[in-house]
Design a protein around this motif. Structure first.
Motif, mmCIF file in Angstrom:
data_model
loop_
_atom_site.group_PDB
_atom_site.id
_atom_site.type_symbol
_atom_site.label_atom_id
_atom_site.label_comp_id
_atom_site.label_asym_id
_atom_site.label_seq_id
_atom_site.Cartn_x
_atom_site.Cartn_y
_atom_site.Cartn_z
ATOM 1 N N ILE A 30 0.926 -1.259 -0.245
ATOM 2 C CA ILE A 30 0.089 0.123 0.011
ATOM 3 C C ILE A 30 0.889 1.101 0.254
ATOM 4 N N LEU A 31 0.619 2.188 -0.972
ATOM 5 C CA LEU A 31 1.289 3.383 -0.889
ATOM 6 C C LEU A 31 0.226 4.223 -0.398
ATOM 7 N N LEU A 32 0.555 5.185 0.534
ATOM 8 C CA LEU A 32 -0.569 6.020 1.029
ATOM 9 C C LEU A 32 0.225 7.532 1.302
ATOM 10 N N ARG A 33 -0.908 8.263 0.684
ATOM 11 C CA ARG A 33 -0.440 9.696 0.851
ATOM 12 C C ARG A 33 -0.606 10.126 2.265
ATOM 13 N N HIS A 34 0.110 11.036 2.984
ATOM 14 C CA HIS A 34 0.182 11.687 3.966
ATOM 15 C C HIS A 34 -1.122 12.436 4.328
ATOM 16 N N GLY A 35 -1.663 12.415 5.639
ATOM 17 C CA GLY A 35 -2.909 13.148 5.972
ATOM 18 C C GLY A 35 -2.866 14.610 5.730
ATOM 19 N N GLU A 36 -3.849 15.344 6.078
ATOM 20 C CA GLU A 36 -3.921 16.724 6.135
ATOM 21 C C GLU A 36 -2.938 17.401 6.841
ATOM 22 N N ARG A 37 -2.428 18.613 6.250
ATOM 23 C CA ARG A 37 -1.350 19.435 6.629
ATOM 24 C C ARG A 37 -1.381 20.794 6.624
ATOM 25 N N THR A 38 -0.641 21.463 7.320
ATOM 26 C CA THR A 38 -0.654 22.948 6.937
ATOM 27 C C THR A 38 -0.005 23.297 5.632
ATOM 28 N N PRO A 39 -0.150 24.407 5.300
ATOM 29 C CA PRO A 39 0.492 24.785 3.790
ATOM 30 C C PRO A 39 1.888 24.539 4.186
ATOM 31 N N VAL A 40 2.858 24.481 3.015
ATOM 32 C CA VAL A 40 4.304 24.623 3.181
ATOM 33 C C VAL A 40 4.886 26.016 2.970
ATOM 34 N N THR A 345 2.268 13.344 -4.986
ATOM 35 C CA THR A 345 2.973 13.333 -6.366
ATOM 36 C C THR A 345 3.298 11.887 -6.631
ATOM 37 N N THR A 346 3.734 10.986 -5.636
ATOM 38 C CA THR A 346 3.769 9.486 -5.723
ATOM 39 C C THR A 346 2.790 8.789 -6.297
ATOM 40 N N LEU A 347 1.393 9.108 -5.724
ATOM 41 C CA LEU A 347 0.228 8.220 -5.939
ATOM 42 C C LEU A 347 -0.184 8.681 -7.533
ATOM 43 N N ALA A 348 -0.223 10.011 -7.886
ATOM 44 C CA ALA A 348 -0.649 10.397 -9.176
ATOM 45 C C ALA A 348 0.550 9.852 -10.308
ATOM 46 N N ALA A 349 1.611 10.058 -9.823
ATOM 47 C CA ALA A 349 2.563 9.716 -10.999
ATOM 48 C C ALA A 349 2.728 8.129 -11.164
ATOM 49 N N THR A 350 2.480 7.304 -10.087
ATOM 50 C CA THR A 350 2.312 5.764 -10.315
ATOM 51 C C THR A 350 1.072 5.364 -11.111
ATOM 52 N N SER A 370 -4.742 6.256 -1.303
ATOM 53 C CA SER A 370 -3.943 5.269 -1.055
ATOM 54 C C SER A 370 -4.268 4.333 -2.490
ATOM 55 N N ILE A 371 -2.966 3.723 -2.828
ATOM 56 C CA ILE A 371 -2.983 2.679 -3.681
ATOM 57 C C ILE A 371 -2.668 1.493 -2.858
ATOM 58 N N ALA A 372 -3.398 0.317 -3.155
ATOM 59 C CA ALA A 372 -3.220 -0.996 -2.831
ATOM 60 C C ALA A 372 -2.709 -2.014 -4.004
ATOM 61 N N PHE A 373 -1.601 -2.486 -4.015
ATOM 62 C CA PHE A 373 -1.217 -3.399 -4.991
ATOM 63 C C PHE A 373 -1.346 -4.913 -4.306
ATOM 64 N N GLU A 374 -2.121 -5.617 -4.888
ATOM 65 C CA GLU A 374 -2.557 -6.815 -4.258
ATOM 66 C C GLU A 374 -2.195 -7.867 -5.251
ATOM 67 N N LEU A 375 -1.466 -8.940 -4.800
ATOM 68 C CA LEU A 375 -0.680 -10.048 -5.406
ATOM 69 C C LEU A 375 -1.631 -11.380 -5.146
ATOM 70 N N ARG A 442 -6.169 -1.132 -6.286
ATOM 71 C CA ARG A 442 -7.286 -0.560 -5.797
ATOM 72 C C ARG A 442 -7.006 0.866 -5.334
ATOM 73 N N TYR A 443 -7.589 1.790 -6.035
ATOM 74 C CA TYR A 443 -7.001 3.142 -5.872
ATOM 75 C C TYR A 443 -8.226 3.766 -4.947
ATOM 76 N N ASN A 444 -7.879 4.004 -3.587
ATOM 77 C CA ASN A 444 -9.031 4.640 -2.877
ATOM 78 C C ASN A 444 -10.164 3.564 -2.594
ATOM 79 N N ASP A 445 -9.900 2.407 -2.624
ATOM 80 C CA ASP A 445 -10.876 1.043 -2.546
ATOM 81 C C ASP A 445 -11.541 0.872 -3.786
ATOM 82 N N ARG A 446 -11.217 1.696 -5.182
ATOM 83 C CA ARG A 446 -11.737 1.435 -6.369
ATOM 84 C C ARG A 446 -11.000 0.691 -7.325
ATOM 85 N N PRO A 447 -11.155 -0.692 -7.431
ATOM 86 C CA PRO A 447 -10.558 -1.310 -8.520
ATOM 87 C C PRO A 447 -10.187 -0.701 -9.698
ATOM 88 N N LEU A 448 -8.990 -0.765 -10.266
ATOM 89 C CA LEU A 448 -8.724 -0.330 -11.398
ATOM 90 C C LEU A 448 -8.392 -1.367 -12.612
#
Length: 507
Positions: A30-40, A345-350, A370-375, A442-448
């Motif tokens: 599972i690749l997971l984007r971090h949660g909510e944050r303050t502006p950089v 940027t990781t998720l959209a790039a992948t 998140s993206i889950a890669f299931e084997l 599966r991207y945010n629990d949606r199979p691709l």
């Protein structure tokens, strides 16, 4: 674009379709984007938006490892306060809009809301893989500690999001009292490929700049940005009064502040014009193209931007199938599920590199996406014997972290010779080991469904979303660099845009 609204858990009918009895789930990454944050960066102070946000209660509860006078290890419990400039440059404590001084966030820091949503992601992961599927054990002890592998980029909000997601997956009550602390694998910034790393890859920085410049040329004078200017241009700084892709702040910086404010409380909000639906849609559309269209048009962009990360994911699948999991220097043992804290940027790039995301129409990934890669393996295939669990996230009870520094191991393990070898260069027997294995995303629990896998023979019959492992590896091989650092130093000064568009595999 901001806070993710997760779907409800899968129904029994959905579970039966996604996890049919003819297949056995083998490994999940599972690749997971971090949660909510303050502006950089602090932007739009002229609107009344506070510079300092009071959404980081963790700042009251830091615990750091310290060395005591008796040479034993202890922890120091402390709280952080930030200092800034006051009148006449006198030092002053940074305070939130209501005078808060003990929960003030740093720029780009994971907030309390971000901790809540990544904790919830871990809880949803537990519900699926523990409660519904029984794939993971309900609790962890020394015997099952190799089950989970944790990885994060070196950026603090990603690391903390990984910790929160793991805590949701295995809360303290589900861990044996004598369990050793979990290991979280990170890399130095110059070695990191879990996000598109412009700072460490000069050629990728040049490519990114070229596509950003093209986006600015295409959109700066467009009706879409004219509408954005009409609504929010009055708050732009005098030195850069017009909203542009390459203005100061950049359009992506404006989006960063909009997203961060949308995710948090009423004390840190911009004027209502910033949240106009068409303003938000136009900014998202243009920024998504700027940052990700390169993955749709350039194989070099795919290789240098995200090829290393996709190559790692693929390598771990191949090593598992070949029974050599844990033999590589970064394998983590034959884990069942991995959590890797990373970025939008990781998720959209992948997804874009694999042809499953359209930078011209899809939306920027939400916080905690998140993206889950299931084997999977056909159940009639004999199980692959696992020969090693080296690199599990917990050391054994017999070996502490200190004693491991003086291990008598004669030499480090070597990488499996077939793990990174392109599939067309593998021997017949090596390719044969991939038979009857399938990969689903599966991207945010949606199979691709990956375009490369839609052709007959590249997916499980009757389900195009279950790509054969051989086909998935072939697609990944097409943009996995052979030597990322060396290729980052190639073609420097060459044009970033080429006349021929190189589409992702299958498109």
């Amino acid at each position: 674009m901001t806070t993710l609204q997760p779907r409800s858990p899968y129904s029994d009918a959905e579970l039966a379709a996604l996890y049919p009895p003819t297949l056995e789930l083998q490994r999940v990454q599972i690749l997971l984007r971090h949660g909510e944050r303050t502006p950089v960066n602090a932007r739009f102070k002229n609107t009344g938006l506070p510079v300092h946000w009071p959404y980081c209660e963790a700042a009251r509860n830091f615990r750091y490892v310290i060395l005591s006078a008796d040479r034993s290890w202890d922890t120091l419990h402390w709280k952080r306060r930030l200092e800034t400039f006051g009148p006449n440059d006198a030092p002053a404590l940074a305070a939130g809009p209501n005078g808060e001084v003990d929960s003030v966030c740093q720029p780009g820091e994971l907030t309390d809301r971000g901790r809540e949503t990544t904790l919830a992601l871990g809880q949803r992961t537990r519900n699926l893989y523990v409660d519904q599927l029984g794939f993971l054990p309900a609790s962890l002890d020394a015997a099952s500690s190799h089950t989970i592998y944790l990885r994060s980029t070196p950026i603090q909000r990603a690391l903390e999001s990984t910790q929160q997601a793991f805590t949701g997956l295995y809360p303290p009550a589900s861990r044996a009292p004598d369990l050793q602390p979990p290991s979280i694998v990170t890399r130095s910034f110059q070695d990191e490929t879990l996000y598109p790393n412009e700072g460490a890859c000069k050629r990728f920085a040049q490519l990114s700049a070229a596509f950003a410049e093209r986006t600015a040329e295409l959109w700066n004078d467009s009706p879409e940005l004219a509408y954005v200017n009409k609504k929010i241009g009055k708050w732009m700084p005098k030195e850069s009064p017009i909203v542009k892709v390459d203005s100061h702040p950049r359009l992506s910086g404006i989006m960063d502040t909009i997203n961060a404010t949308l995710a948090h409380g009423p004390a840190t909000k911009l004027p209502s014009e910033f949240y106009n639906k068409q303003v938000v849609a136009n900014i998202d559309r243009i920024c998504t193209e700027e940052w990700f269209v390169g993955y749709q048009e350039s194989n070099e962009y795919r290789k240098l931007g995200i090829g290393g990360a996709v190559g790692d994911i693929t390598q771990r699948m191949v090593e598992h199938v070949s029974g050599k999991a844990g033999s590589g220097s970064d394998a983590g043992g034959d884990f069942k599920l991995s959590l890797s804290g990373c970025h939008d940027t990781t998720l959209a790039a992948t997804l874009t590199a694999l042809g499953a995301f359209n930078a011209l129409s899809d939306k920027w990934p939400n916080y905690t996406s998140s993206i889950a890669f299931e084997l999977f393996r056909r159940k009639d295939r004999p199980a692959t014997p696992v020969t090693s669990s080296t690199g599990a996230i917990w050391p054994s009870k017999e070996q502490t972290w200190w004693s491991s520094l003086f291990s008598s191991s004669s030499s480090p393990p070597t990488t499996s010779p077939s793990a990174r070898t392109p599939i067309h260069d593998m021997s017949t027997s090596e390719r044969g080991r991939l038979d009857d294995y399938f990969v689903r995303l599966r991207y945010n629990d949606r199979p691709l469904t990956l375009p490369f896998c839609q052709q007959a023979g590249r997916h499980l019959e009757g389900d195009e979303g279950l790509c054969t492992l051989a086909a998935f590896k072939e697609a990944a091989d097409s943009f996995t660099p052979k030597n990322w650092k060396a290729e980052c130093s190639m073609n420097l000064g060459e044009p970033g845009l080429r006349p021929v568009v190189e589409r992702p595999p299958g498109l």
